[in-house]
Design an enzyme around this catalytic site. Structure first.
Site, PDB file in Angstrom:
ATOM      1  N   THR A  12      31.470   9.399  63.814  1.00  0.00           N
ATOM      2  CA  THR A  12      32.394  10.512  63.987  1.00  0.00           C
ATOM      3  C   THR A  12      32.951  10.444  65.408  1.00  0.00           C
ATOM      4  OG1 THR A  12      30.631  11.997  64.717  1.00  0.00           O
ATOM      5  CG2 THR A  12      31.155  12.013  62.371  1.00  0.00           C
ATOM      6  N   HIS A  15      30.943  20.181  59.211  1.00  0.00           N
ATOM      7  CA  HIS A  15      31.112  18.775  58.836  1.00  0.00           C
ATOM      8  C   HIS A  15      29.923  18.243  58.047  1.00  0.00           C
ATOM      9  CE1 HIS A  15      34.676  18.368  61.292  1.00  0.00           C
ATOM     10  NE2 HIS A  15      34.035  18.759  62.370  1.00  0.00           N
ATOM     11  N   HIS A  52      20.952  10.235  58.382  1.00  0.00           N
ATOM     12  CA  HIS A  52      20.869   9.608  59.698  1.00  0.00           C
ATOM     13  C   HIS A  52      19.894  10.385  60.575  1.00  0.00           C
ATOM     14  CE1 HIS A  52      25.220   7.893  59.158  1.00  0.00           C
ATOM     15  NE2 HIS A  52      24.312   7.197  58.500  1.00  0.00           N
ATOM     16  N   HIS A  63      21.017  14.387  60.046  1.00  0.00           N
ATOM     17  CA  HIS A  63      22.079  14.985  59.253  1.00  0.00           C
ATOM     18  C   HIS A  63      22.373  14.100  58.056  1.00  0.00           C
ATOM     19  CE1 HIS A  63      24.152  12.250  62.051  1.00  0.00           C
ATOM     20  NE2 HIS A  63      24.935  12.020  61.024  1.00  0.00           N
ATOM     21  N   HIS A 110      25.282  12.594  54.874  1.00  0.00           N
ATOM     22  CA  HIS A 110      26.640  12.281  54.420  1.00  0.00           C
ATOM     23  C   HIS A 110      26.617  12.172  52.901  1.00  0.00           C
ATOM     24  CE1 HIS A 110      28.162  11.403  58.502  1.00  0.00           C
ATOM     25  NE2 HIS A 110      26.929  10.969  58.721  1.00  0.00           N
TER      26      HIS A 110
END
Length: 356
Positions: A236, A90, A146, A121, A123
């Site tokens: 999520t 992801h 994040h 992580h 995005h």
């Protein structure tokens, strides 16, 4: 039985319970055959809550608020030599070693407790006009990072904090296209030079070599005194509404070439080595995009925060390899070692619930 050992056993069992206490649900995702973001609430009820994230930050309606000084403890210290990077299918995620996780905290800045670093992580999207989860006045940035922290001031282990109000504190950082940013070289090199561009087999990870260690403080904007603050959720599944969000006002720069390395990542695992007979390679599935659309703000208030500038605080030596924690006693360090071993190796814990 020794009191400390009894406590350790109890917390260990609590951790095991948290790993297996959720019902099986269809695989969530952002496109393709998975349950896409718009439909997450059909299989994860929390994702239909009233305090969901991300949001659009409308600066006109943001309420100005002055907060106390930030306290970034050990953000200026190199992460330890167990720190690793992985592709969980992801996102690209960096996990601290036990020592860094036990000694790196944030507090102040209006936060209600002390929060320990858990992971970071990213995005992104296929193009530069989208990618960030939070938007500002309707405008997106190409990447958002994040840095996830858990309330270690009130809870013994992360799984107990993640379902509790204000149990997590996440620092959001926007990226804009600009100059090359050397602070991220070791992460991006790991993506392009190792199999991290593919989903890491068995959710393993690539450990950074000594020469590639970095400090978390170098990943933040130069000015951390200006930010937006609101209460929200993980972005999520299971979308727990347990996050105190801080999104820094100033974006940081990253070159187009660097951003492209995020886009060159895949949901599927690499080919096995050696390749068995009659092996059929699966279709390569790029991650492509991994941002959740903005959610309704509802009756929540977004604050335009101003915090007093404070110097970073170090409680450990700048070289952490082989060191022992000064922040925790021996039993807690032992506990954290067990927590991190199970935590980082469990696929369930990567999917749920630690990736805001």
């Amino acid at each position: 039985m020794d009191t400390n050992i009894s406590m350790l056993s109890t917390l260990f069992l609590a951790l095991l319970f948290s790993l297996h206490s959720t019902d099986a649900a269809p695989e969530w995702g952002y496109k393709g055959d998975s349950v896409v973001a718009e439909d997450w609430a059909t299989v994860h009820a929390n994702c239909g809550g009233e305090s969901q994230s991300p949001i659009n930050i409308d600066t006109y309606y943001a309420k100005e608020m002055e907060f106390d000084a930030w306290k970034f403890t050990n953000y200026d210290v190199l992460v330890d030599n167990e720190t690793s990077i992985m592709n969980n299918g992801h996102t690209i995620q960096v996990n601290p070693g036990t020592y860094t996780a036990g000694s790196t905290t944030i507090s102040g800045g209006g936060l209600p407790s002390v929060y320990s670093f858990l992971q970071l992580h990213f995005h992104w999207a296929e193009t530069n006009d989208a990618g960030s989860e939070h938007t500002r006045n309707g405008n997106a940035y190409p990447v958002e990072m994040h840095l996830v922290h858990w309330d270690s001031g009130n809870y013994a282990i992360p799984p107990l904090a993640v379902t509790s109000a204000k149990g997590l504190a996440v620092l959001g950082v926007w990226f804009e296209v600009g100059e090359e940013n050397p602070a991220f070289d070791s992460m991006l090199d790991a993506i392009s030079e190792t199999n991290v561009m593919y989903k890491t087999p068995n959710l393993g990870s690539y450990v950074f070599p000594e020469s590639a260690l970095f400090s978390l403080g170098d990943l933040l904007p130069a000015d951390t005194t200006k930010f937006y603050r609101y209460d929200g959720s993980l972005t999520t599944p299971n979308c727990y509404e347990s996050v105190v969000w801080t999104v820094f006002s100033d974006p940081i720069q990253m070159s187009e070439e660097q951003i492209e390395k995020f886009r060159a990542t895949f949901q599927n695992e690499p080919e096995p080595n050696p390749i068995p007979e009659n092996y059929t390679a699966p279709e390569e599935l790029p991650i492509g995009l991994n941002y959740r659309p903005v959610q309704d703000l509802g009756d929540r208030t977004v604050y335009k925060g101003f915090a007093t500038l404070s110097a970073p605080e170090s409680t450990v030596p700048s070289t952490t390899a082989g060191a022992t924690s000064r922040h925790f006693d021996t039993y807690t360090v032992f506990l954290l070692s067990i927590v991190h071993y199970i935590f980082w190796l469990s696929e369930d814990m990567y999917k749920f619930p630690y990736s805001p």
